[in-house]
Structure formats: structure tokens, C-alpha cells
Write an enzyme that holds these catalytic residues in place. Structure first.
Site, PDB file in Angstrom:
ATOM      1  N   GLY A  53       8.620  -4.690   4.299  1.00 37.46           N
ATOM      2  CA  GLY A  53       8.607  -3.396   3.639  1.00 37.46           C
ATOM      3  C   GLY A  53       7.807  -2.335   4.362  1.00 37.46           C
ATOM      4  O   GLY A  53       7.712  -1.204   3.897  1.00 37.46           O
ATOM      5  N   HIS A  54       7.235  -2.633   5.520  1.00 40.25           N
ATOM      6  CA  HIS A  54       6.360  -1.672   6.204  1.00 40.25           C
ATOM      7  C   HIS A  54       6.687  -1.607   7.684  1.00 40.25           C
ATOM      8  O   HIS A  54       5.980  -2.185   8.498  1.00 40.25           O
ATOM      9  CB  HIS A  54       4.903  -2.087   6.036  1.00 40.25           C
ATOM     10  CG  HIS A  54       3.920  -0.993   6.283  1.00 40.25           C
ATOM     11  ND1 HIS A  54       3.417  -0.683   7.519  1.00 40.25           N
ATOM     12  CD2 HIS A  54       3.331  -0.133   5.431  1.00 40.25           C
ATOM     13  CE1 HIS A  54       2.545   0.303   7.418  1.00 40.25           C
ATOM     14  NE2 HIS A  54       2.483   0.649   6.160  1.00 40.25           N
ATOM     15  N   PHE A  55       7.563  -0.969   8.128  1.00 31.88           N
ATOM     16  CA  PHE A  55       8.703  -0.306   7.495  1.00 31.88           C
ATOM     17  C   PHE A  55       9.942  -1.002   8.014  1.00 31.88           C
ATOM     18  O   PHE A  55       9.953  -1.381   9.177  1.00 31.88           O
ATOM     19  CB  PHE A  55       8.710   1.182   7.845  1.00 31.88           C
ATOM     20  CG  PHE A  55       7.469   1.890   7.361  1.00 31.88           C
ATOM     21  CD1 PHE A  55       7.378   2.319   6.046  1.00 31.88           C
ATOM     22  CD2 PHE A  55       6.388   2.121   8.196  1.00 31.88           C
ATOM     23  CE1 PHE A  55       6.251   2.994   5.593  1.00 31.88           C
ATOM     24  CE2 PHE A  55       5.259   2.779   7.748  1.00 31.88           C
ATOM     25  CZ  PHE A  55       5.185   3.219   6.450  1.00 31.88           C
TER      26      PHE A  55
END
Length: 150
Positions: A53-55
């Protein structure tokens, strides 16, 4: 005079720190001088969970994880200097000052963790910390950690 380095492998680090996967963020200690300094590394792998999720399209290692790596390195140095906390003690992050992020850290990088023990007063340790990639500063901070009875 000897040129031997005080190094620690992952098993020795795990003996000192309570952290475990996915939150053990010091892979190896290349050298340390008790009560003075430590040089360790954290290998940055795309397989780490935060990259989902990052990124997703541009994976960047989160700055808070860099800071946690540095904080854990202070723990390794403190424990190698004074011994592990007793059963009724806890060593924890107390504050961070002068935090600066200078460059992104991406999968495949090796994060060099440099920690200098500045002082200890009444169970509060103060450390000057720098994380580098290929000799370039990625993050720097003044970190204070506390050792307290629980």
C-alpha cells in the site's frame, strides 16, 4: 591494539530485541562499541508487507519504518552496553527531534543505520541517528529512549 569488529548476526539481535517479523527492522550489526556507537543494516525487500500500500505503483519504504529501524538500533546498542531489560522493565521510544528525510528508500536498497550514544540520564538515553543508502543520507534524527519498570 586490535582491529576486530564487534558484530551481531540476526540470532544475536533477536536475543537482544523483543521484536519479531514483520517488525524486526535491524538485520545485522556490522560493528558497535558499547556505550559509544553502532553501525547496522536493514535490507529493504519488495516482499515486505508495507509495499502493498505504500505505494503500489511507486514503492517507497515508509519514513516511520526508517525511524523504527533507527530506534531498534538504539535498543541493540543500549542492551549490548547495559544488558537486556529485566523482566519488569521496558525499553521504549520516548521522543524524536530534528527528524529530516533527505531521499526516498526503495526496494533493493540497503539501509545503513548509524547510531551514536550521546548520553544517558536517569534511564533516558539520547542518540544521534542517521540512516544512509549508498552513502547518501536518507533520514536523520535525534532519538530518546526510556528504560522503565512496568
Amino acid at each position: 591494539m586490535t582491529n576486530e569488529l564487534n558484530s551481531l548476526d540476526i540470532k544475536e539481535i533477536m536475543d537482544l530485541l523483543p521484536h519479531r517479523y514483520p517488525f524486526l527492522l535491524v538485520d545485522r550489526v556490522l560493528d558497535y562499541v558499547p556505550g559509544k556507537r553502532l553501525h547496522g543494516i536493514k535490507n529493504i525487500s519488495f516482499n515486505e508487507p508495507q509495499f502493498t500500500g505504500h505505494f503500489p505503483d511507486t514503492p517507497i519504504y515508509p519514513g516511520v519504518m526508517i525511524l523504527e529501524s533507527l530506534a531498534q538500533a538504539t535498543g541493540v546498542l543500549a542492551f549490548a552496553t547495559y544488558g537486556k531489560p529485566a523482566v519488569n522493565e521496558l525499553y521504549f521510544l520516548a521522543s524524536m527531534d530534528k527528524v529530516r528525510f533527505r531521499r526516498p528508500v526503495i526496494p533493493g536498497d540497503v539501509l545503513d543505520l548509524e547510531v551514536i550514544y550521546l548520553k544517558d540520564r536517569r534511564g533516558m538515553g539520547k542518540f544521534e541517528c542517521v540512516a544512509k543508502v549508498d552513502g547518501q543520507v536518507a533520514c536523520e534524527a535525534m532519538i530518546m529512549c526510556a528504560r522503565r519498570e512496568i
